[in-house]
Design an enzyme around this catalytic site. Structure first.
Site, PDB file in Angstrom:
ATOM      1  CB  THR A  81     -15.655  -3.482   3.151  1.00  0.00           C
ATOM      2  OG1 THR A  81     -16.437  -3.076   2.015  1.00  0.00           O
ATOM      3  CG2 THR A  81     -14.554  -4.431   2.684  1.00  0.00           C
ATOM      4  CE  LYS A  82     -15.516   2.739   6.594  1.00  0.00           C
ATOM      5  NZ  LYS A  82     -15.193   3.773   7.597  1.00  0.00           N
ATOM      6  CG  PHE A  83     -16.584   1.856   1.805  1.00  0.00           C
ATOM      7  CD1 PHE A  83     -17.190   3.015   2.275  1.00  0.00           C
ATOM      8  CD2 PHE A  83     -15.213   1.736   1.916  1.00  0.00           C
ATOM      9  CE1 PHE A  83     -16.446   4.030   2.850  1.00  0.00           C
ATOM     10  CE2 PHE A  83     -14.452   2.743   2.486  1.00  0.00           C
ATOM     11  CZ  PHE A  83     -15.070   3.898   2.953  1.00  0.00           C
ATOM     12  CD  GLU A  84     -18.738  -6.663  -0.033  1.00  0.00           C
ATOM     13  OE1 GLU A  84     -19.192  -7.718  -0.509  1.00  0.00           O
ATOM     14  OE2 GLU A  84     -17.616  -6.582   0.503  1.00  0.00           O
ATOM     15  CG  ASP A 114     -17.691  -1.374  -5.497  1.00  0.00           C
ATOM     16  OD1 ASP A 114     -16.924  -1.057  -6.424  1.00  0.00           O
ATOM     17  OD2 ASP A 114     -17.731  -0.752  -4.420  1.00  0.00           O
ATOM     18  CG  ASP A 132      -9.291   4.334  -8.577  1.00  0.00           C
ATOM     19  OD1 ASP A 132     -10.352   4.428  -9.228  1.00  0.00           O
ATOM     20  OD2 ASP A 132      -8.704   5.317  -8.106  1.00  0.00           O
ATOM     21  CG  ASP A 192       4.319   0.840  -8.509  1.00  0.00           C
ATOM     22  OD1 ASP A 192       3.131   0.469  -8.492  1.00  0.00           O
ATOM     23  OD2 ASP A 192       5.014   0.869  -9.545  1.00  0.00           O
ATOM     24  CD  GLU A 211      -2.734   1.431   0.247  1.00  0.00           C
ATOM     25  OE1 GLU A 211      -2.550   2.449  -0.457  1.00  0.00           O
ATOM     26  OE2 GLU A 211      -3.637   0.596   0.041  1.00  0.00           O
ATOM     27  CE  LYS A 234     -16.054  11.317 -15.321  1.00  0.00           C
ATOM     28  NZ  LYS A 234     -16.030  12.757 -15.620  1.00  0.00           N
TER      29      LYS A 234
END
Length: 260
Positions: free
Chosen positions: A236-239, A201, A165, A142, A115, A169
């Protein structure tokens, strides 16, 4: 890096890599090999982030033991972890909650997290201290260069890439991590029979992942298309928030051919 799936506008705020010809200064005499290295897709885009007091303390106290400095050579990973055990690489662990949870439930395996963002490194170290986890090591660099220079061929038992990520677009799709050349590099570091687990997602990215991974001759899909979420990957919480809003999540689990 794990992204917030509800922050769809974030990529537009990021600096664009200077890979286009018009961004090169006139009379640039950079050697072709160096210029190619400079322009290639990287595994991350730099984002600013504030390191909390607790994260900084964890970095100061635990970093010397658990953070492995990047170096253009392959370390003796058994010595780094203090034992010989199955080894799993995670690329882009975000704030580290998933990494810590998986490592806590799989104590007989070692996990190497890559990370670039400092708050995430500090957050994972803080979790490691709170949960007394010793089977994780971190490289803040990286992932492409880590794979190329620090990971030996046929040495990994698994790779996790969760919610990279999505570059939603169309004109940014070329910046996505899961591309044929990167996958070929990744697969070369897997042992025969080792697994690659990706999750996203974004349906469009899931479709691209399925196409790219399916086209890699050294990989075999463990499912007929997308895989059920393996029990070891926590939600995850976002999931959870996305699922409440009716958003989908797609897991892909492939194995490297050649075992047994």
């Amino acid at each position: 890096m794990i992204h917030d799936p509800n922050d769809a506008g974030l990529p537009d705020q990021l600096p664009t890599p200077s890979s286009e010809a018009e961004n090169s200064p006139a009379g640039d005499t950079t050697p072709p090999e160096e210029a190619l290295h400079r322009r290639r897709i990287r595994s991350f885009v730099t984002r600013a982030g504030r390191v909390s007091t607790g994260q900084r303390r964890a970095m100061d106290e635990l970093g010397p033991r658990f953070v492995v400095p990047f170096a253009p050579q392959q370390p003796d990973w058994n010595s780094v972890f203090g034992r010989e055990a199955p080894r799993v690489l995670e690329i882009g662990f975000g704030m580290g909650a998933t990494t810590a949870e998986i490592a806590s439930h799989r104590p007989d395996e070692d996990f190497l997290g890559v990370e670039v963002h400092e708050p995430g490194v500090g957050a994972l170290l803080k979790l490691m201290g709170e949960q007394n986890l010793s089977n994780i090591r971190i490289i803040q660099h990286d992932a492409v260069e880590v794979l190329e220079q620090m990971i030996a061929p046929d040495s990994l038992d698994g790779v996790h890439i969760f919610f990279p990520d999505p570059w939603h677009k169309a004109r940014h799709h070329k910046r996505r991590l899961i591309q044929p050349k990167f996958v070929a590099l990744l697969v070369s570091r897997l042992k025969p029979g080792a697994y690659l687990h990706c999750a996203t997602d974004w349906q469009n990215y899931a479709e691209q992942m399925l196409e790219v991974l399916g086209a890699e001759p050294s990989l075999k899909n463990t499912a007929d298309g997308y895989a059920p979420r393996p029990e070891y990957r926590p939600v995850t919480k976002f999931e959870r928030r996305g699922l409440r809003l009716g958003h989908g999540v797609w897991d892909l689990v492939f194995r490297k051919r050649g075992a047994g």
